[in-house]
Design an enzyme around this catalytic site. Sequence first.
Site, PDB file in Angstrom:
ATOM      1  N   TYR A 108     -15.219  43.583  31.221  1.00  0.00           N
ATOM      2  CA  TYR A 108     -15.734  44.863  30.715  1.00  0.00           C
ATOM      3  C   TYR A 108     -14.990  45.251  29.452  1.00  0.00           C
ATOM      4  CZ  TYR A 108     -16.457  49.866  30.155  1.00  0.00           C
ATOM      5  OH  TYR A 108     -16.743  51.091  29.623  1.00  0.00           O
ATOM      6  N   GLU A 196     -20.291  50.010  24.548  1.00  0.00           N
ATOM      7  CA  GLU A 196     -19.892  49.404  25.819  1.00  0.00           C
ATOM      8  C   GLU A 196     -20.535  48.038  25.989  1.00  0.00           C
ATOM      9  OE1 GLU A 196     -19.394  51.569  29.964  1.00  0.00           O
ATOM     10  OE2 GLU A 196     -21.502  50.997  29.679  1.00  0.00           O
TER      11      GLU A 196
END
Length: 385
Positions: A108, A196
């Site tokens: 992530y 993101e």
Amino acid sequence: MKIHEYQAKALLAAYGVPVPRGEAAFSVEEAEAVARRLGGSVVVKAQIHAGGRGKGGGVKVARDAAEAAELARKMLGMTLRTHQTGPEGRVVQRLLVEETLPIERELYLGIVLDRAQGKPVFMASAAGGMDIEEVAAKTPELILKESIEPGLGLQPFQARKLAYGIGLAGETAGAAVKLMLGLARAYEGLDASLAEINPLVVAGDGRVIALDAKINLDDNALFRHKDLVELRDRNEEDPLEVEASGFDLNYIKLDGTVACMVNGAGLAMATMDIIKHFGGSPANFLDVGGGAKAEQIRNAFHILLSDRNVRAVLINIFGGILRCDTLATGVVAAARELNVQAPIVVRMEGTNVELGRKILLESGLNFTLADGMKDAAEKVVRLAQ
């Protein structure tokens, strides 16, 4: 402003962030054609402004172009429901068809503004592919952070620290560092409020690739990015919010029954809080601004009352630039023109407040005047119930 995954990936690729080969498709025929160009198996992904698409059936793998066409036929026009869409879901009107990858690890990466520090913060985690909110709640130690100094940007040593911290090494770590620096440049260059990548994948051949991407753009900076305005998909936005933006109103629809019309974002937030405190539920956030005119008041009223859940309206105004008599005149005219039936509670303070109260009281309409925010909140919650 939110944009779709395929749009976010195109923007990131321009900053040197590796992304899978893929193209957007708006029809079954286009999806099949893209799959043929890519060759082999492909992933067909529904494009909506919400996460959790895979769990809702919006991400499927096709073995060939024919199967990709069949999946596209099922997805286009479907109502996709995820934990972020709510029970009403979103209608799928476009797809992303892209190559499959041999995935070894899922990581992530994300950048958001840390308002406490007044700086962007770069986050990295080895727990990729999961809801980052769940990771933060249950295992916050898995999220590594590096603050980005304004004017300097993310530094290579910070990116290396993050790469090593999430378990990367050697050439893979080097590729991840390059990708992180590109992501940071994109965040700044696009005036993003969120950038993101979840998941960031390490492929079997050692490549580090953004398998998914999400970018939110700062509306207040779009005057610097005329080309990015074209990426807006109004079909993914609440119709009332779209209408409000056309009138330069700051409006966000919520799920409650008490409509709020306030001037000033801080006062609007406090108004919502005090409604909750007294057992009510705000139906919206609406800041009409300090210099609202009668026409803008009318437009605001129209939008508020277009929400079928509204049972009462609270007008909370501190009259400085917006005089109380101007507000009262606009409110009375709007209430008459729109034939407002819902009870309206008005709390006004500031310039020409007594004249404003007099206009409301002599209008013959269903206004309830309040003395202070506490009194206003108690009255409007009682009327809404």
